[in-house]
Design a protein around this motif. Structure first.
Motif, PDB file in Angstrom:
ATOM      1  N   ILE A   1     -16.928  28.823  44.931  1.00  0.00           N
ATOM      2  CA  ILE A   1     -17.395  27.682  45.726  1.00  0.00           C
ATOM      3  C   ILE A   1     -18.619  28.079  46.543  1.00  0.00           C
ATOM      4  N   LEU A   2     -18.571  29.249  47.163  1.00  0.00           N
ATOM      5  CA  LEU A   2     -19.712  29.704  47.960  1.00  0.00           C
ATOM      6  C   LEU A   2     -20.946  29.887  47.085  1.00  0.00           C
ATOM      7  N   GLU A   3     -20.758  30.444  45.902  1.00  0.00           N
ATOM      8  CA  GLU A   3     -21.898  30.630  45.004  1.00  0.00           C
ATOM      9  C   GLU A   3     -22.503  29.287  44.600  1.00  0.00           C
ATOM     10  N   ARG A   4     -21.644  28.296  44.423  1.00  0.00           N
ATOM     11  CA  ARG A   4     -22.113  26.980  44.000  1.00  0.00           C
ATOM     12  C   ARG A   4     -22.775  26.213  45.135  1.00  0.00           C
ATOM     13  N   THR A   5     -22.213  26.317  46.349  1.00  0.00           N
ATOM     14  CA  THR A   5     -22.692  25.497  47.465  1.00  0.00           C
ATOM     15  C   THR A   5     -23.618  26.245  48.421  1.00  0.00           C
ATOM     16  N   GLY A   6     -23.504  27.562  48.454  1.00  0.00           N
ATOM     17  CA  GLY A   6     -24.303  28.347  49.389  1.00  0.00           C
ATOM     18  C   GLY A   6     -23.875  28.206  50.830  1.00  0.00           C
TER      19      GLY A   6
ATOM     20  N   PRO B   1       2.637  45.367  44.761  1.00  0.00           N
ATOM     21  CA  PRO B   1       1.167  45.249  44.737  1.00  0.00           C
ATOM     22  C   PRO B   1       0.650  44.252  43.700  1.00  0.00           C
ATOM     23  N   VAL B   2       1.386  44.063  42.607  1.00  0.00           N
ATOM     24  CA  VAL B   2       0.960  43.078  41.602  1.00  0.00           C
ATOM     25  C   VAL B   2       1.019  41.672  42.198  1.00  0.00           C
ATOM     26  N   LEU B   3       2.031  41.409  43.016  1.00  0.00           N
ATOM     27  CA  LEU B   3       2.134  40.107  43.681  1.00  0.00           C
ATOM     28  C   LEU B   3       0.986  39.910  44.667  1.00  0.00           C
ATOM     29  N   LEU B   4       0.556  40.974  45.311  1.00  0.00           N
ATOM     30  CA  LEU B   4      -0.593  40.875  46.211  1.00  0.00           C
ATOM     31  C   LEU B   4      -1.846  40.484  45.439  1.00  0.00           C
ATOM     32  N   ALA B   5      -2.064  41.093  44.283  1.00  0.00           N
ATOM     33  CA  ALA B   5      -3.241  40.763  43.482  1.00  0.00           C
ATOM     34  C   ALA B   5      -3.208  39.311  43.027  1.00  0.00           C
ATOM     35  N   LEU B   6      -2.037  38.867  42.634  1.00  0.00           N
ATOM     36  CA  LEU B   6      -1.866  37.483  42.172  1.00  0.00           C
ATOM     37  C   LEU B   6      -2.208  36.482  43.271  1.00  0.00           C
ATOM     38  N   SER B   7      -1.800  36.788  44.495  1.00  0.00           N
ATOM     39  CA  SER B   7      -1.940  35.837  45.604  1.00  0.00           C
ATOM     40  C   SER B   7      -3.236  36.000  46.396  1.00  0.00           C
ATOM     41  N   ALA B   8      -4.003  37.039  46.129  1.00  0.00           N
ATOM     42  CA  ALA B   8      -5.144  37.405  46.979  1.00  0.00           C
ATOM     43  C   ALA B   8      -6.044  36.201  47.285  1.00  0.00           C
ATOM     44  N   ASN B   9      -6.283  35.970  48.583  1.00  0.00           N
ATOM     45  CA  ASN B   9      -6.949  34.736  49.014  1.00  0.00           C
ATOM     46  C   ASN B   9      -7.675  34.941  50.336  1.00  0.00           C
ATOM     47  N   SER B  10      -8.306  36.105  50.493  1.00  0.00           N
ATOM     48  CA  SER B  10      -8.992  36.371  51.763  1.00  0.00           C
ATOM     49  C   SER B  10     -10.202  37.283  51.562  1.00  0.00           C
ATOM     50  N   PRO B  11     -11.225  36.782  50.863  1.00  0.00           N
ATOM     51  CA  PRO B  11     -12.395  37.614  50.610  1.00  0.00           C
ATOM     52  C   PRO B  11     -13.374  37.685  51.781  1.00  0.00           C
ATOM     53  N   PHE B  12     -13.281  36.725  52.718  1.00  0.00           N
ATOM     54  CA  PHE B  12     -14.273  36.632  53.794  1.00  0.00           C
ATOM     55  C   PHE B  12     -13.641  36.959  55.147  1.00  0.00           C
ATOM     56  N   TRP B  13     -14.453  37.579  56.003  1.00  0.00           N
ATOM     57  CA  TRP B  13     -14.018  37.951  57.347  1.00  0.00           C
ATOM     58  C   TRP B  13     -15.225  37.870  58.273  1.00  0.00           C
ATOM     59  N   GLN B  14     -15.117  37.024  59.287  1.00  0.00           N
ATOM     60  CA  GLN B  14     -16.220  36.848  60.247  1.00  0.00           C
ATOM     61  C   GLN B  14     -17.547  36.579  59.529  1.00  0.00           C
ATOM     62  N   ALA B  15     -17.489  35.665  58.552  1.00  0.00           N
ATOM     63  CA  ALA B  15     -18.654  35.172  57.804  1.00  0.00           C
ATOM     64  C   ALA B  15     -19.263  36.200  56.871  1.00  0.00           C
ATOM     65  N   GLN B  16     -18.565  37.288  56.591  1.00  0.00           N
ATOM     66  CA  GLN B  16     -19.055  38.294  55.655  1.00  0.00           C
ATOM     67  C   GLN B  16     -18.129  38.384  54.449  1.00  0.00           C
ATOM     68  N   ASP B  17     -18.723  38.655  53.290  1.00  0.00           N
ATOM     69  CA  ASP B  17     -17.925  38.980  52.121  1.00  0.00           C
ATOM     70  C   ASP B  17     -17.478  40.430  52.263  1.00  0.00           C
ATOM     71  N   THR B  18     -16.179  40.635  52.342  1.00  0.00           N
ATOM     72  CA  THR B  18     -15.625  41.958  52.615  1.00  0.00           C
ATOM     73  C   THR B  18     -15.650  42.886  51.404  1.00  0.00           C
TER      74      THR B  18
ATOM     75  N   LEU C   1      -5.738  29.304  53.748  1.00  0.00           N
ATOM     76  CA  LEU C   1      -6.640  30.437  53.639  1.00  0.00           C
ATOM     77  C   LEU C   1      -6.023  31.609  54.391  1.00  0.00           C
ATOM     78  N   ALA C   2      -6.055  32.791  53.804  1.00  0.00           N
ATOM     79  CA  ALA C   2      -5.389  33.934  54.419  1.00  0.00           C
ATOM     80  C   ALA C   2      -6.207  34.553  55.543  1.00  0.00           C
ATOM     81  N   THR C   3      -7.506  34.291  55.572  1.00  0.00           N
ATOM     82  CA  THR C   3      -8.364  34.617  56.711  1.00  0.00           C
ATOM     83  C   THR C   3      -9.375  33.491  56.877  1.00  0.00           C
ATOM     84  N   SER C   4      -9.963  33.399  58.048  1.00  0.00           N
ATOM     85  CA  SER C   4     -11.005  32.404  58.276  1.00  0.00           C
ATOM     86  C   SER C   4     -12.321  32.891  57.681  1.00  0.00           C
ATOM     87  N   PRO C   5     -12.932  32.129  56.776  1.00  0.00           N
ATOM     88  CA  PRO C   5     -14.235  32.548  56.245  1.00  0.00           C
ATOM     89  C   PRO C   5     -15.335  32.568  57.306  1.00  0.00           C
TER      90      PRO C   5
END
Length: 363
Positions: free
Chosen positions: A343-348, A149-166, A89-93
C-alpha cells in the motif's frame, strides 16, 4: 471431543483523517460497557491508544470467524462515536507518543520499566485452546515451542515504527522482547516444574504478578487453556481464523504425542530465539528456520511442513480443507507486513496506508 478455542485481539485506535494513534480507549470502553448486555468483551490495555476484545470459547471455526467480525465491528462502531477509527495493526506506522493507561497496575509498570513500558504500544493476538489438565497443558507447551516462530511469520503485521520502515515484518515482536519474561523458554517437563518456575519469576520482584509471565506460550492463569501469545494481531480477519485453526491443531497434535509417549524436541532456547528473529525479520518473504532440521528453508515449505505436522488433527476437526484454502489465500495476498508495504509503495503515504488498513480491518 473437539477442543474449544478463543481469541483475544488487541486493536489500534487511530484518527480517521491523519491516521495517527489516538488515546481514546477510556471513552470507547465506557461506551462498550454501557452498551453491553451482560459482561463486555472489551478490556483496557497498557496504552490508551489501544483496546482488546476476547471471544467466548468456540468449537467451530465459523463461530470464531463470526465472533472476530462481530467484535471488530463493535469496536469500530464505538470508536466512531468518539471520533476514532480502528486498525488491526501491530504497531503504529505513524509517529506516536504512547499514553500509559490509568490504574495502580499500569502506574507500577510505568515506574518499574521506564522507557520499555512507555514504548510498548504493540498489538498482538492471543489464542486460547482448552486442555484437560495442567499436566496436559505443560506437555503441550513443551511440544509446540519449535513451531511458534512459524506462527509469528504467518501473522507478521508490523513493518513500520515511528514512520520508518524497520526492515522487519514483525517489529512488534522485537519491541515485545524487551520485557524480561518474554520469549521462548526451556522444556518444563511437568506441571509442577512449570508452576515452580512461574513462582520463582514472580518471587524475584521483577514481575508484578503471574500476569506478567510473557512466555511465547503459557498456561492461562484464569482459564483451563494453553495460551499462545507469539503472534502479531492479523490485519485480515481471515488470517486470525487461520491462526486459531493452526494453534488448535498444534495443541491437539502435541497432546496426542504426549499420550503416545513421544518425547518433545529438546531445542535449545538460543535456537528458538534465532528462529523467532528470522520469522520477525522476513515474515513469509524469505526463508524460515525449519523446527525439525533447524536449517533455513523456503517459507512456503515450512508452512507446508506445519500443515503436514498437524494434518490428522485438522482432518479430525473438519478444518483441513478450510485451513489449506486460507493458507493458499494468505500466500497469494501476503501477511499484514507485505500488504502494508505494498500500500505504501502504491500510495507513497503512511496516512493512506493506515486508512486502507482501517478498511481491511473491518473485513
Amino acid at each position: 471431543m473437539v477442543r474449544t478455542v478463543g481469541v483475544e485481539e488487541e486493536l489500534l485506535l487511530v484518527d480517521p483523517d491523519s491516521g495517527e494513534a489516538r488515546a481514546l480507549s477510556t471513552a470507547v470502553l465506557a461506551l462498550a460497557e454501557k452498551d453491553a448486555e451482560g459482561e463486555s468483551a472489551f478490556e483496557s490495555e497498557l496504552h490508551r491508544q489501544q483496546l482488546e476484545f476476547a471471544t467466548h470459547p468456540c468449537r467451530e471455526m465459523d463461530e470464531i470467524a463470526d465472533a472476530v467480525h462481530r467484535w471488530r465491528a463493535e469496536a469500530i462502531r464505538h470508536a466512531a462515536d468518539v471520533g476514532a477509527s480502528v486498525a488491526a495493526l501491530a504497531t503504529s506506522p505513524l509517529p506516536v507518543s504512547p499514553t500509559i493507561g490509568t490504574g495502580e497496575r499500569y502506574d507500577w509498570m510505568a515506574e518499574r520499566y521506564g522507557l520499555t513500558a512507555q514504548e510498548q504500544l504493540t498489538c498482538g493476538c492471543h489464542v486460547h485452546v482448552s486442555v484437560e489438565s495442567d499436566e496436559e497443558g505443560v506437555a503441550v507447551l513443551d511440544r509446540i515451542r519449535g513451531w511458534l516462530p512459524v506462527l509469528l511469520a504467518l501473522s507478521a503485521n508490523s513493518p513500520f515504527w515511528q514512520a520508518q520502515d524497520t526492515q522487519y515484518a514483525s517489529y512488534r515482536s522485537r519491541v515485545w522482547g524487551r520485557w524480561p519474561s518474554a520469549g521462548p523458554v526451556e522444556l518444563h517437563g511437568s506441571a509442577e516444574r512449570y508452576h515452580e518456575q512461574v513462582k520463582a519469576l514472580v518471587g524475584t520482584g521483577v514481575l508484578k504478578d503471574e500476569g506478567m509471565v510473557y512466555f511465547d506460550a503459557r498456561l492461562s492463569a484464569n482459564y483451563p487453556t494453553v495460551e499462545v501469545r507469539i503472534a502479531d494481531v492479523c490485519l485480515d480477519p481471515a488470517d486470525t481464523v487461520l491462526l486459531a485453526t493452526l494453534v488448535r491443531a498444534l495443541v491437539e497434535t502435541a497432546a496426542r504425542e504426549w499420550r503416545a509417549g513421544e518425547p518433545p524436541l529438546d531445542t535449545e532456547v538460543a535456537l528458538l530465539r534465532v528462529a523467532s528473529w528470522q520469522s520477525a525479520r522476513s515474515g513469509l518473504e524469505d526463508r524460515l528456520i525449519h523446527p525439525r532440521t533447524l536449517r533455513p528453508e523456503p517459507a512456503a515449505d515450512v508452512l507446508q511442513a506445519l500443515v503436514a505436522h498437524v494434518r490428522d488433527a485438522l482432518e479430525d476437526s473438519g478444518d483441513l480443507k478450510a485451513a489449506q484454502e486460507a493458507l493458499a489465500a494468505l500466500e497469494r495476498r501476503g501477511n499484514g507486513a507485505r500488504v502494508q508495504r505494498e500500500i505504501l509503495e502504491r500510495t507513497g503515504s503512511l496516512r493512506d496506508t493506515v486508512a486502507e488498513c482501517v478498511r481491511i480491518t473491518a473485513g
